[in-house]
Design a protein around this motif. Structure first.
Motif, PDB file in Angstrom:
ATOM      1  N   ALA A  74      -0.819  -4.836 -13.887  1.00 59.32           N
ATOM      2  CA  ALA A  74      -1.790  -5.931 -13.928  1.00 59.32           C
ATOM      3  C   ALA A  74      -2.474  -6.047 -12.575  1.00 59.32           C
ATOM      4  CB  ALA A  74      -1.086  -7.235 -14.280  1.00 59.32           C
ATOM      5  N   VAL A  75      -1.687  -5.906 -11.510  1.00 61.39           N
ATOM      6  CA  VAL A  75      -2.236  -5.973 -10.162  1.00 61.39           C
ATOM      7  C   VAL A  75      -3.238  -4.839  -9.948  1.00 61.39           C
ATOM      8  CG1 VAL A  75      -1.613  -5.600  -7.763  1.00 61.39           C
ATOM      9  CG2 VAL A  75      -0.284  -7.180  -9.153  1.00 61.39           C
ATOM     10  N   ARG A  76      -2.986  -3.713 -10.597  1.00 63.29           N
ATOM     11  CA  ARG A  76      -3.896  -2.562 -10.468  1.00 63.29           C
ATOM     12  C   ARG A  76      -5.025  -2.604 -11.492  1.00 63.29           C
ATOM     13  NH1 ARG A  76       0.732  -1.430  -8.470  1.00 63.29           N
ATOM     14  NH2 ARG A  76       1.111   0.138  -6.874  1.00 63.29           N
ATOM     15  N   ARG A  77      -5.194  -3.773 -12.150  1.00 61.33           N
ATOM     16  CA  ARG A  77      -6.292  -3.999 -13.092  1.00 61.33           C
ATOM     17  C   ARG A  77      -6.279  -3.025 -14.269  1.00 61.33           C
ATOM     18  NH1 ARG A  77      -5.991  -7.725 -10.485  1.00 61.33           N
ATOM     19  NH2 ARG A  77      -7.275  -8.465  -8.755  1.00 61.33           N
ATOM     20  N   ARG A 137      10.549  -1.969 -14.004  1.00 67.19           N
ATOM     21  CA  ARG A 137       9.399  -2.522 -13.307  1.00 67.19           C
ATOM     22  C   ARG A 137       8.995  -1.629 -12.138  1.00 67.19           C
ATOM     23  NH1 ARG A 137       9.911  -8.424 -10.650  1.00 67.19           N
ATOM     24  NH2 ARG A 137      11.197  -7.244  -9.211  1.00 67.19           N
ATOM     25  N   ALA A 138      10.015  -1.028 -11.480  1.00 69.14           N
ATOM     26  CA  ALA A 138       9.710  -0.133 -10.371  1.00 69.14           C
ATOM     27  C   ALA A 138       9.204   1.212 -10.892  1.00 69.14           C
ATOM     28  CB  ALA A 138      10.953   0.062  -9.512  1.00 69.14           C
ATOM     29  N   LEU A 139       9.818   1.722 -11.959  1.00 68.24           N
ATOM     30  CA  LEU A 139       9.506   3.074 -12.424  1.00 68.24           C
ATOM     31  C   LEU A 139       8.148   3.173 -13.113  1.00 68.24           C
ATOM     32  CD1 LEU A 139      12.944   4.298 -13.801  1.00 68.24           C
ATOM     33  CD2 LEU A 139      11.743   5.076 -11.750  1.00 68.24           C
ATOM     34  N   VAL A 140       7.687   2.067 -13.712  1.00 74.60           N
ATOM     35  CA  VAL A 140       6.464   2.132 -14.504  1.00 74.60           C
ATOM     36  C   VAL A 140       5.271   2.536 -13.639  1.00 74.60           C
ATOM     37  CG1 VAL A 140       5.703  -0.260 -14.226  1.00 74.60           C
ATOM     38  CG2 VAL A 140       5.242   0.924 -16.359  1.00 74.60           C
ATOM     39  N   LEU A 141       5.343   2.293 -12.342  1.00 70.25           N
ATOM     40  CA  LEU A 141       4.231   2.627 -11.443  1.00 70.25           C
ATOM     41  C   LEU A 141       4.313   4.066 -10.953  1.00 70.25           C
ATOM     42  CD1 LEU A 141       4.261  -0.662  -9.349  1.00 70.25           C
ATOM     43  CD2 LEU A 141       2.711  -0.049 -11.198  1.00 70.25           C
ATOM     44  N   GLN A 142       5.297   4.810 -11.443  1.00 67.28           N
ATOM     45  CA  GLN A 142       5.536   6.178 -10.991  1.00 67.28           C
ATOM     46  C   GLN A 142       5.482   6.258  -9.471  1.00 67.28           C
ATOM     47  OE1 GLN A 142       2.402   7.817 -13.413  1.00 67.28           O
ATOM     48  NE2 GLN A 142       3.874   8.410 -14.986  1.00 67.28           N
ATOM     49  N   PRO A 143       6.384   5.504  -8.814  1.00 66.32           N
ATOM     50  CA  PRO A 143       6.341   5.449  -7.353  1.00 66.32           C
ATOM     51  C   PRO A 143       6.758   6.786  -6.751  1.00 66.32           C
ATOM     52  CG  PRO A 143       8.318   4.373  -8.165  1.00 66.32           C
ATOM     53  CD  PRO A 143       7.519   4.749  -9.363  1.00 66.32           C
ATOM     54  N   LYS A 144       6.400   6.942  -5.476  1.00 66.91           N
ATOM     55  CA  LYS A 144       6.755   8.185  -4.783  1.00 66.91           C
ATOM     56  C   LYS A 144       8.253   8.235  -4.526  1.00 66.91           C
ATOM     57  CE  LYS A 144       2.360   8.068  -2.338  1.00 66.91           C
ATOM     58  NZ  LYS A 144       1.768   7.600  -1.078  1.00 66.91           N
ATOM     59  N   VAL A 145       8.835   7.073  -4.254  1.00 66.61           N
ATOM     60  CA  VAL A 145      10.257   6.985  -3.955  1.00 66.61           C
ATOM     61  C   VAL A 145      10.814   5.746  -4.634  1.00 66.61           C
ATOM     62  CG1 VAL A 145      11.974   7.040  -2.111  1.00 66.61           C
ATOM     63  CG2 VAL A 145       9.659   7.794  -1.644  1.00 66.61           C
ATOM     64  N   LEU A 175       5.207  -4.290  -5.435  1.00 59.95           N
ATOM     65  CA  LEU A 175       4.580  -3.773  -6.651  1.00 59.95           C
ATOM     66  C   LEU A 175       3.068  -3.624  -6.478  1.00 59.95           C
ATOM     67  CD1 LEU A 175       6.644  -5.828  -9.212  1.00 59.95           C
ATOM     68  CD2 LEU A 175       6.699  -3.354  -8.960  1.00 59.95           C
ATOM     69  N   GLY A 176       2.596  -3.870  -5.254  1.00 59.11           N
ATOM     70  CA  GLY A 176       1.203  -3.567  -4.955  1.00 59.11           C
ATOM     71  C   GLY A 176       0.279  -4.765  -4.886  1.00 59.11           C
ATOM     72  N   ALA A 177       0.800  -5.982  -5.102  1.00 56.94           N
ATOM     73  CA  ALA A 177      -0.059  -7.159  -5.071  1.00 56.94           C
ATOM     74  C   ALA A 177      -0.348  -7.555  -3.626  1.00 56.94           C
ATOM     75  CB  ALA A 177       0.598  -8.312  -5.803  1.00 56.94           C
ATOM     76  N   SER A 178      -1.562  -8.076  -3.393  1.00 55.69           N
ATOM     77  CA  SER A 178      -1.882  -8.571  -2.060  1.00 55.69           C
ATOM     78  C   SER A 178      -1.209  -9.928  -1.867  1.00 55.69           C
ATOM     79  CB  SER A 178      -3.394  -8.729  -1.917  1.00 55.69           C
ATOM     80  OG  SER A 178      -3.827  -9.745  -2.804  1.00 55.69           O
ATOM     81  N   ARG A 179      -1.295 -10.478  -0.651  1.00 55.12           N
ATOM     82  CA  ARG A 179      -0.675 -11.773  -0.388  1.00 55.12           C
ATOM     83  C   ARG A 179      -1.324 -12.875  -1.223  1.00 55.12           C
ATOM     84  NH1 ARG A 179       3.318 -12.086   2.840  1.00 55.12           N
ATOM     85  NH2 ARG A 179       3.697 -10.321   4.202  1.00 55.12           N
ATOM     86  N   THR A 180      -2.659 -12.836  -1.317  1.00 55.87           N
ATOM     87  CA  THR A 180      -3.360 -13.852  -2.106  1.00 55.87           C
ATOM     88  C   THR A 180      -2.927 -13.771  -3.568  1.00 55.87           C
ATOM     89  OG1 THR A 180      -5.186 -13.189  -0.706  1.00 55.87           O
ATOM     90  CG2 THR A 180      -5.642 -14.848  -2.374  1.00 55.87           C
ATOM     91  N   GLU A 181      -2.914 -12.557  -4.083  1.00 55.58           N
ATOM     92  CA  GLU A 181      -2.543 -12.366  -5.473  1.00 55.58           C
ATOM     93  C   GLU A 181      -1.105 -12.820  -5.716  1.00 55.58           C
ATOM     94  OE1 GLU A 181      -4.007  -8.850  -8.466  1.00 55.58           O
ATOM     95  OE2 GLU A 181      -3.778  -8.461  -6.337  1.00 55.58           O
ATOM     96  N   THR A 182      -0.236 -12.512  -4.755  1.00 59.59           N
ATOM     97  CA  THR A 182       1.159 -12.923  -4.864  1.00 59.59           C
ATOM     98  C   THR A 182       1.254 -14.438  -4.938  1.00 59.59           C
ATOM     99  OG1 THR A 182       1.901 -10.996  -3.653  1.00 59.59           O
ATOM    100  CG2 THR A 182       3.398 -12.866  -3.691  1.00 59.59           C
ATOM    101  N   PHE A 183       0.424 -15.117  -4.127  1.00 60.42           N
ATOM    102  CA  PHE A 183       0.449 -16.577  -4.145  1.00 60.42           C
ATOM    103  C   PHE A 183       0.087 -17.101  -5.536  1.00 60.42           C
ATOM    104  CE2 PHE A 183      -1.645 -20.649  -3.869  1.00 60.42           C
ATOM    105  CZ  PHE A 183      -0.684 -21.400  -3.234  1.00 60.42           C
ATOM    106  N   PHE A 184      -1.008 -16.581  -6.098  1.00 57.23           N
ATOM    107  CA  PHE A 184      -1.472 -17.130  -7.374  1.00 57.23           C
ATOM    108  C   PHE A 184      -0.641 -16.657  -8.564  1.00 57.23           C
ATOM    109  CE2 PHE A 184      -5.311 -17.899  -4.841  1.00 57.23           C
ATOM    110  CZ  PHE A 184      -5.445 -19.246  -5.121  1.00 57.23           C
ATOM    111  N   ARG A 185      -0.090 -15.462  -8.481  1.00 55.63           N
ATOM    112  CA  ARG A 185       0.664 -14.949  -9.619  1.00 55.63           C
ATOM    113  C   ARG A 185       2.140 -15.338  -9.586  1.00 55.63           C
ATOM    114  NH1 ARG A 185      -1.435 -10.652 -12.722  1.00 55.63           N
ATOM    115  NH2 ARG A 185      -3.438  -9.876 -11.983  1.00 55.63           N
ATOM    116  N   HIS A 231       0.818  -1.215   0.000  1.00 50.45           N
ATOM    117  CA  HIS A 231       0.000   0.000   0.000  1.00 50.45           C
ATOM    118  C   HIS A 231       0.851   1.264   0.000  1.00 50.45           C
ATOM    119  CE1 HIS A 231      -3.572  -2.376   0.432  1.00 50.45           C
ATOM    120  NE2 HIS A 231      -3.101  -2.962   1.519  1.00 50.45           N
ATOM    121  N   ARG A 232       2.184   1.126  -0.222  1.00 53.58           N
ATOM    122  CA  ARG A 232       3.047   2.298  -0.079  1.00 53.58           C
ATOM    123  C   ARG A 232       3.375   2.988  -1.391  1.00 53.58           C
ATOM    124  NH1 ARG A 232       7.227   1.770   4.911  1.00 53.58           N
ATOM    125  NH2 ARG A 232       5.797   0.679   6.279  1.00 53.58           N
ATOM    126  N   ASN A 233       3.252   2.261  -2.499  1.00 53.67           N
ATOM    127  CA  ASN A 233       3.717   2.745  -3.793  1.00 53.67           C
ATOM    128  C   ASN A 233       5.145   3.265  -3.743  1.00 53.67           C
ATOM    129  OD1 ASN A 233       3.705   3.165  -6.476  1.00 53.67           O
ATOM    130  ND2 ASN A 233       2.496   5.049  -6.424  1.00 53.67           N
TER     131      ASN A 233
END
Lengths: 347, 303
Positions: free
Chosen positions: A100-103, A145-153, B204-214, A73-75
């Motif tokens: 992908a994780v962010r749909r 991979r890190a930069l594509v999300l435009q992270p804060k840090v 990268l923002g994935a939850s634990r469940t998502e991390t497991f499956f991905r 949750h930190r980005n």
């Protein structure tokens, strides 16, 4: 984004790894945490990413207090020492993972991944699996991979370690250019002082869980504030002296001022000491006991009668007049010496 | 190099050279053993499918595909084959679903619980599969079986439920008895996995469940394929469990091989069935590993 760390403490069992660390990083700054292995620098970085939770103190990114926030949750962009690329995903899929994780839709994901890969110069490797990339390419994928999300840090943990010497220097320069172009706040961890001096806006030198000194590379190199910092960055002569009444004598006839009184250490860089033919009378000097060629310079060790020889670095031209066994005089400009307290007394 | 510079041609010198040159030499004892005691008897057995045997004597000069044609055109054969395949597949899938969570938990807990899991997994292997199958007879048995007598005691049922002598009993027994062969490869692969991948995924923002499956699941695919192929092979060809827990009228391909060769003494048919069982098992295992490799194209560069 601005990063603020206040009084962080971290224990691993009975091991006090971080001792009330403070760190303040400005927007867009590139900071390096430098220190020997086991000094807590990686732990500090992992506290920033959320992979470790501190036992005390607080971490803020921008306006948000993220001390107890989970890493997802930190980005915050994190580049691992081993890069940690997903072996079962292609380069594009790796870079697009966070999206992908962010749909984000597949088309958009691929487009943004390719844009970022272009930024690191890997657009033609999109379909490859990580195992078929070289170390330098893998590192750039991890960065993308890190930069594509435009992270804060952006956080990098010993990211150049696995590269061979020549590539490492090239990648360090490339990283600095990239980070400055993107304008992202970046914190690197390294034990390589050359790397820290090359890439950073400011360096935080860490020792035994504390930040000993924080400053620009030239400040830290020229004005070390502890004997440890002086010794860790480059080479230094650490001369034990007694200071009285605000001044001390480095060698016969060489007095410098000191803000401390009592037992102190005078830090003198080998390249700041000048050699000359001995003159009559008793100036600071001694006999050359060792010499070796170091690229464009010659390094001498001079026995001045103290327990440790004084190291001197002279340009090859001029320095080659002296050889082992010669008596030489040593000279030093007072602004090139720096006085620090011995380690035990430093708080 | 001169001859004198070489090690003396004594037994020791020659032996050392044989080992250091590599190649197949070090495997020679195993190859000889397997040829004499495994490959040759198997070849003889298969050969029995092509010749006529009368009163235990092979009739010279007879060579025929008749037994194969008879068997393959027999509806009963295909029914029995289907049951072997179906029971083997269901029990393998069950094994996978039961073993994976345990193997995953194994990699999360401390050393003490890891030892407990390993002991619990391996200790059944110390008793013979036959004994464990008999144990299932006791558990699943009729009125005096453990489950039924308990249910009757609790007044939940009036008459014992028929567990034994059904697909259910065979699948339950097979799954339990073959479970260690699924757990162990999964534990190996999951323990060796790179945990920083999971941290990277979280970062990268994935939850634990998502991390497991991905991440965790795809990366453990080699263990899944190995365990699946192994457990399928031994379930598909097992004859003790279906025979005991399936009862007298229950038959699978492996049971039929046993019946033809040991009970009926029809070696021709038995040999043909044994050949078909082994060959099809081999094909299935090949198919499983082929599909596995398709799904693991990413690891090709490692090899």
């Amino acid at each position: 984004m601005h990063v603020q760390i206040d009084g962080i403490d971290k224990w691993f069992g009975a091991n006090h790894v971080l001792r009330r660390c403070d760190l303040s990083v400005e927007q867009g700054e590139l900071i390096t945490l430098l220190g020997p292995s086991g000094c807590g620098k990686t732990t500090l970085l992992r506290c920033l990413a959320g992979f470790e939770l501190p036992d005390g103190g607080s971490v803020s990114i921008g306006e948000d207090n993220v001390t107890h926030l989970a890493p997802n949750h930190r980005n915050v962009g994190f580049v691992f020492q081993s890069y940690a690329l997903f072996p079962h995903l292609t380069v594009v899929e790796n870079v697009g993972y966070g999206l992908a994780v962010r749909r984000v839709s597949k088309a958009k994901r691929v487009r943004r991944a390719m844009e970022t890969l272009e930024l690191v110069g890997l657009q033609q490797f999109g379909d490859r699996y990580p195992a078929r990339l070289s170390g330098g390419q893998q590192q750039r994928v991890a960065l993308a991979r890190a930069l594509v999300l435009q992270p804060k840090v952006l956080l990098l943990d010993e990211a150049f370690n696995a590269l061979d010497a020549k590539l490492r220097v090239a990648m360090q320069v490339e990283l600095r250019k990239l980070v400055k172009k993107v304008g992202i706040t970046t914190i690197c961890v390294t034990h390589d002082q050359t790397e820290a001096l090359t890439i950073s806006d400011r360096i935080a030198v860490m020792f035994e869980g504390r930040i000993d000194q924080m400053g620009t590379p030239s400040e830290v190199y020229e004005r070390p504030c502890t004997a440890f910092v002086a010794d860790f960055l480059g080479t230094a002569n650490l001369l034990r002296r007694r200071s009285e009444g605000g001044s001390l004598e480095v060698g016969p006839g060489i007095r410098i001022s000191s803000t401390f009184d009592g037992g102190v250490i005078v830090v003198v860089r080998p390249e700041d000491v000048m050699l000359s033919q001995p003159i009559e009378g008793d100036g600071w000097g001694g006999r050359i006991t060792f010499s070796r060629l170091v690229g464009p310079s010659i390094e001498f060790e001079i026995d001045t009668g103290e327990d440790r020889p004084v190291r001197v670095l002279s340009p090859r031209r001029g320095g080659d007049r002296y050889s082992v066994g010669d008596r030489v005089a040593l000279a030093l400009s007072s602004r090139d010496a720096c006085v620090v307290l011995p380690h035990q007394e430093a708080s | 190099m001169t001859a004198a510079a070489r090690p003396a041609n004594t037994f020791g010198g020659g032996f050392a050279r044989m080992l250091s040159r590599g190649g197949l030499w070090p495997a020679l004892p195993a190859i000889v053993f397997l040829t004499v005691f495994f490959a040759m008897p198997l070849a003889v057995l298969f050969a029995f499918g092509f010749v006529t045997i009368e009163r235990g004597v092979v009739q010279p000069g007879t060579f025929t595909f008749q037994y194969f044609i008879d068997t393959l055109s027999d509806d009963l054969f295909w029914k029995v084959w289907w049951r072997s395949f179906w029971v083997g597949t269901v029990s393998t899938v069950l094994c996978l679903f039961l073993a994976y969570p345990l193997a995953y938990v194994y990699t999360l807990v401390g050393r003490f619980w890891q030892t407990v899991i390993l002991v619990v997994t391996i200790s059944p292997l110390l008793t013979s599969a036959l004994v464990r199958t008999y144990a299932w007879l006791v558990i699943l048995g009729g009125r005096r079986g453990v489950i039924n007598s308990m249910l009757i005691e609790l007044d939940l049922i009036e008459r014992p439920i028929r567990f034994l002598f059904s697909d259910f009993a065979v699948i339950v027994g097979m799954t339990q008895i073959h479970l260690p062969f699924m757990i162990l490869p999964l534990i190996t692969v999951l323990s060796a996995r790179d945990r920083t991948l999971e941290q990277a995924s979280l970062g990268l923002g994935a939850s634990r469940t998502e991390t497991f499956f991905r991440v965790v699941l795809p990366v453990s695919l080699p263990g899944i394929v190995a365990g699946f192929a192994l457990v399928f092979a031994i379930s598909y060809t097992n004859f003790i469990i279906p025979q005991l827990l399936g009862g007298g009228n229950y038959t699978t391909l492996a049971v039929r091989v046993y019946e033809f060769i040991v009970v009926i003494l029809d070696w021709n048919k038995g040999a043909v069935l044994a050949f078909l069982l082994l060959a099809s098992c081999f094909l299935f295992v090949l198919g499983i590993t082929y599909l596995g490799n398709l799904a693991m194209r990413w690891s090709e560069a490692d090899r």
